[in-house]
Write a protein that holds these residues in place. Structure first.
Motif, mmCIF file in Angstrom:
data_model
loop_
_atom_site.group_PDB
_atom_site.id
_atom_site.type_symbol
_atom_site.label_atom_id
_atom_site.label_comp_id
_atom_site.label_asym_id
_atom_site.label_seq_id
_atom_site.Cartn_x
_atom_site.Cartn_y
_atom_site.Cartn_z
ATOM 1 N N GLY A 1 0.809 -1.231 0.000
ATOM 2 C CA GLY A 1 0.000 0.000 0.000
ATOM 3 C C GLY A 1 0.829 1.261 0.000
ATOM 4 N N VAL A 2 1.933 1.258 -0.713
ATOM 5 C CA VAL A 2 2.818 2.428 -0.711
ATOM 6 C C VAL A 2 2.154 3.573 -1.477
ATOM 7 N N LYS A 3 2.095 4.763 -0.873
ATOM 8 C CA LYS A 3 1.376 5.893 -1.455
ATOM 9 C C LYS A 3 2.109 7.195 -1.146
ATOM 10 N N ILE A 4 1.668 8.248 -1.845
ATOM 11 C CA ILE A 4 2.260 9.581 -1.717
ATOM 12 C C ILE A 4 1.178 10.578 -1.327
ATOM 13 N N ASP A 5 1.529 11.484 -0.389
ATOM 14 C CA ASP A 5 0.682 12.628 -0.043
ATOM 15 C C ASP A 5 1.522 13.895 -0.156
ATOM 16 N N ASP A 6 0.926 14.936 -0.767
ATOM 17 C CA ASP A 6 1.610 16.232 -0.895
ATOM 18 C C ASP A 6 0.541 17.311 -0.921
ATOM 19 N N ALA A 7 0.275 17.905 0.240
ATOM 20 C CA ALA A 7 -0.840 18.835 0.370
ATOM 21 C C ALA A 7 -0.658 20.094 -0.469
ATOM 22 N N THR A 8 0.578 20.557 -0.626
ATOM 23 C CA THR A 8 0.824 21.812 -1.337
ATOM 24 C C THR A 8 0.322 21.752 -2.774
ATOM 25 N N ILE A 9 0.496 20.614 -3.426
ATOM 26 C CA ILE A 9 0.101 20.486 -4.826
ATOM 27 C C ILE A 9 -1.179 19.668 -4.996
ATOM 28 N N GLY A 10 -1.847 19.352 -3.896
ATOM 29 C CA GLY A 10 -3.140 18.687 -3.972
ATOM 30 C C GLY A 10 -3.098 17.195 -4.183
ATOM 31 N N VAL A 11 -2.014 16.552 -3.771
ATOM 32 C CA VAL A 11 -1.886 15.101 -3.937
ATOM 33 C C VAL A 11 -2.286 14.399 -2.642
ATOM 34 N N SER A 12 -3.157 13.394 -2.775
ATOM 35 C CA SER A 12 -3.584 12.622 -1.607
ATOM 36 C C SER A 12 -3.762 11.161 -2.011
ATOM 37 N N ASN A 13 -3.115 10.267 -1.268
ATOM 38 C CA ASN A 13 -3.239 8.820 -1.500
ATOM 39 C C ASN A 13 -2.888 8.429 -2.934
ATOM 40 N N LEU A 14 -1.835 9.024 -3.470
ATOM 41 C CA LEU A 14 -1.388 8.719 -4.823
ATOM 42 C C LEU A 14 -0.526 7.458 -4.786
ATOM 43 N N ALA A 15 -1.027 6.376 -5.393
ATOM 44 C CA ALA A 15 -0.338 5.085 -5.313
ATOM 45 C C ALA A 15 0.859 5.054 -6.251
ATOM 46 N N VAL A 16 1.968 4.514 -5.769
ATOM 47 C CA VAL A 16 3.139 4.308 -6.618
ATOM 48 C C VAL A 16 2.981 2.975 -7.338
ATOM 49 N N THR A 17 3.765 2.793 -8.394
ATOM 50 C CA THR A 17 3.743 1.548 -9.167
ATOM 51 C C THR A 17 5.124 0.906 -9.145
ATOM 52 N N PRO A 18 5.237 -0.346 -8.625
ATOM 53 C CA PRO A 18 4.175 -1.091 -7.940
ATOM 54 C C PRO A 18 3.958 -0.561 -6.517
ATOM 55 N N SER A 19 2.779 -0.831 -5.987
ATOM 56 C CA SER A 19 2.488 -0.355 -4.631
ATOM 57 C C SER A 19 2.940 -1.336 -3.559
ATOM 58 N N THR A 20 3.326 -2.524 -3.954
ATOM 59 C CA THR A 20 3.953 -3.491 -3.045
ATOM 60 C C THR A 20 5.428 -3.579 -3.400
ATOM 61 N N LEU A 21 6.278 -3.336 -2.412
ATOM 62 C CA LEU A 21 7.715 -3.266 -2.660
ATOM 63 C C LEU A 21 8.456 -4.302 -1.814
ATOM 64 N N LEU A 22 9.163 -5.173 -2.495
ATOM 65 C CA LEU A 22 10.079 -6.068 -1.790
ATOM 66 C C LEU A 22 11.273 -5.254 -1.287
ATOM 67 N N PRO A 23 12.047 -5.797 -0.343
ATOM 68 C CA PRO A 23 13.258 -5.096 0.089
ATOM 69 C C PRO A 23 14.126 -4.714 -1.102
ATOM 70 N N SER A 24 14.574 -3.467 -1.126
ATOM 71 C CA SER A 24 15.352 -2.853 -2.210
ATOM 72 C C SER A 24 14.513 -2.552 -3.454
ATOM 73 N N GLY A 25 13.223 -2.869 -3.400
ATOM 74 C CA GLY A 25 12.357 -2.580 -4.535
ATOM 75 C C GLY A 25 12.097 -1.083 -4.672
ATOM 76 N N VAL A 26 11.819 -0.668 -5.907
ATOM 77 C CA VAL A 26 11.611 0.748 -6.213
ATOM 78 C C VAL A 26 10.265 0.924 -6.914
ATOM 79 N N GLY A 27 9.493 1.904 -6.458
ATOM 80 C CA GLY A 27 8.230 2.258 -7.100
ATOM 81 C C GLY A 27 8.228 3.733 -7.465
ATOM 82 N N THR A 28 7.540 4.076 -8.548
ATOM 83 C CA THR A 28 7.509 5.467 -9.007
ATOM 84 C C THR A 28 6.087 5.882 -9.367
ATOM 85 N N VAL A 29 5.894 7.207 -9.380
ATOM 86 C CA VAL A 29 4.650 7.785 -9.874
ATOM 87 C C VAL A 29 4.944 9.246 -10.225
#
Length: 241
Positions: free
Chosen positions: A57-85
């Motif tokens: 359930g990895v997600k991003i919040d950034d109130a200044t620019i209006g971002v709330s619960n923005l899911a990264v891809t993938p949202s499940t990250l293994l150790p050392s795994g990387v997700g982006t959005v």
């Protein structure tokens, strides 16, 4: 078991270290010379699982620019795994007046035991300073002055008047304040203009009246220049003659 007469399973604890890191970058997408309202900033959020357990359930919040619960891809990250959005933000006049957009984001993930790990955005994994994206400012002003003779159209006499009107336009991309007009030949009435938005035109605030002299009549005209002055949001000065 743990004893000869205790056949419960043997439990061996393993140390868990759930952790997460967020890096955010902002790239201005508009005119490099002068930002406009509605121009975009492309934000890229890169989340890394820096711990030793899987995060969900990895997600991003950034109130200044209006971002709330923005899911990264993938949202499940293994150790050392990387997700982006990515996210596109539309800039406002307030942003342009400031000259930059500065903001922090928060990455959140859940560990296998239901705990939460977070990290605040920075320019590196261990630098949680806000992301600052500069916006190009172009303060500018334009003045048009007209003089209308008010006397006898056939023969001027001493004491006839010229009515001067002044049209000020904010030709830049930032709001100007304390806009004034000066003219060494006349006393200008009106103003200052407290605030003049980009593209705004003011032709009613400033006027001046000049009484002609015999020297003016002998010359056949009155010639003079005025100066418009305004302050930009950073305290600089813009002028036009």
């Amino acid at each position: 078991g743990t004893t000869n007469d205790n056949d419960t399973p043997t439990t061996t604890d393993l140390p868990q270290n759930p952790d997460i890191a967020l890096v955010k970058t902002g790239a201005y997408q508009g005119n490099p010379s002068a930002a406009e309202v509605g121009d975009k900033i492309l934000y890229t959020f890169t989340v890394t699982n820096t711990g030793n357990v899987t995060l969900t359930g990895v997600k991003i919040d950034d109130a200044t620019i209006g971002v709330s619960n923005l899911a990264v891809t993938p949202s499940t990250l293994l150790p050392s795994g990387v997700g982006t959005v990515t996210y596109l933000y539309s800039i406002t006049q307030s942003d342009i007046n400031l000259g930059y957009v500065e903001n922090s984001a928060l990455a959140t993930g859940a560990d296998p035991k239901g705990g939460t790990v977070t990290d605040t955005s920075g320019t590196t994994n261990d630098n949680d300073t806000p992301t600052t994206t500069d916006l190009p400012q172009n303060p500018d002003i334009a003045l048009v002055k007209t003089g209308t003779y008010q006397g006898n159209p056939s023969a001027a006499v001493v004491g006839d008047q010229i009515l001067y009107t002044f049209t000020v336009t904010n030709t830049g991309n930032v709001t100007l304040t304390n806009v004034t007009i000066s003219d060494p030949k006349v006393t200008v009435s009106g103003g200052p203009i407290a605030s003049l938005a980009p593209g705004a035109v003011n032709s009613t605030t400033f006027t001046a009246i000049y009484e002609i002299t015999q020297s003016d009549i002998n010359l056949g005209y009155v010639e003079n220049s005025a100066l418009a002055t305004g302050a930009d949001p950073k305290g600089g000065t813009v002028t036009d003659t």
